[in-house]
Scaffold this motif. Structure first.
Motif: not given
Length: 277
Positions: A161, A164, A168, A186-187
């Motif tokens: 995370q 990520e 972002r 990011s997804t």
């Protein structure tokens, strides 16, 4: 029935001298009480694989309940055929107490009966409860390992995370104002759900407002999926059958039985009917 001279704390769980001193002390106390007009209380003894119960002969109320695995020494007095005694570890204080009795029956027979009950109780413990000790230890070990894996999983998830999140931020700053980003990388790259809008980094939506709605965190799903319960507790199925401290109880019983019961002064005969009284 027997006269109960009482119990007194002793320093050791075994030993002829230890018992002799206790008998001497309690006999002296009885002598003083008699001179003051006090009677030595009479009691009834019940010996079984569950322990030695000392009851009031009239009301049958249990005055003392000495579990067999806590009894470490049992002796009868060869100089006084009526006196017998045993040392038992007190369940509350964990002190060793020596109980002394003046019995109408042959003291040697009572000592032998306690010895036989101890052997039988230990055999039954090994057949049932003794096995539970190892089983519970294995379950406790597995539970600990699962907790470690859950912690490790959480740490890894947090690292992903963080990565990520960095991507972002990089993307938001790199994109010119008003540009359209068809898909948020990011997804895609980590196949992870986006951060909740509450976090400061993700609170700024993309300029065109295409940020997908927040999806519930997977952490609870992972726990529920992998371990089948939330929270995981292998003991929950048998919670009604075992007290919470079953492990310590079983360990304590195992330790007590392994110490053994020493019988002092008794003559063991091949023929149980051969009584020396």
């Amino acid at each position: 029935s027997s006269q109960f001279l009482g119990s007194t704390e002793v320093e050791q769980p075994k030993g002829t001298e230890v018992v002799r001193d206790a008998v001497r002390k309690l006999k002296f106390a009885r002598h003083i009480k008699k001179s003051e007009g006090q009677k030595t209380p009479k009691v009834e003894l019940q010996i079984s694989i569950y322990g030695v119960k000392i009851l009031d002969p009239k009301t049958k109320e249990v005055q003392h309940n000495c579990q067999l695995h806590r009894i470490s020494f049992c002796a009868d007095d060869k100089t006084d055929k009526r006196i017998f005694t045993f040392i038992c570890k007190d369940s509350e204080s964990n002190k060793h107490l020596c109980y002394v009795f003046d019995s109408e029956k042959c003291a040697e027979e009572i000592t032998l009966t306690i010895g036989q009950a101890f052997d039988l109780a230990y055999r039954k413990f090994l057949e049932s409860g003794g096995k539970d000790v190892e089983t519970r230890k294995q379950i406790a070990g597995l539970q600990k390992r699962i907790q470690e894996l859950e912690t490790e999983n959480t740490e890894l998830k947090n690292k992903v995370q963080d990565l990520e999140n960095q991507l972002r931020i990089t993307q938001v700053h790199a994109s010119p104002a008003g540009s359209v980003t068809p898909k948020s990388p990011s997804t895609d790259i980590f196949d992870m759900v986006p951060f909740s809008p509450i976090s400061p980094q993700s609170s700024t939506p993309t300029r065109n407002g295409t940020q997908p709605p927040p999806v519930p965190s997977r952490s609870t799903e992972i726990k529920r999926d992998l371990f089948g319960a939330e929270p995981f507790d292998p003991f929950s199925c048998g919670a009604g059958d075992f007290p919470p401290d079953i492990q310590s109880k079983l360990d304590e019983m195992q330790e007590g039985f392994k110490m053994g019961l020493t019988l002092e002064g008794t003559v063991f005969c091949l023929d149980p009917l051969d009584s020396r009284c």
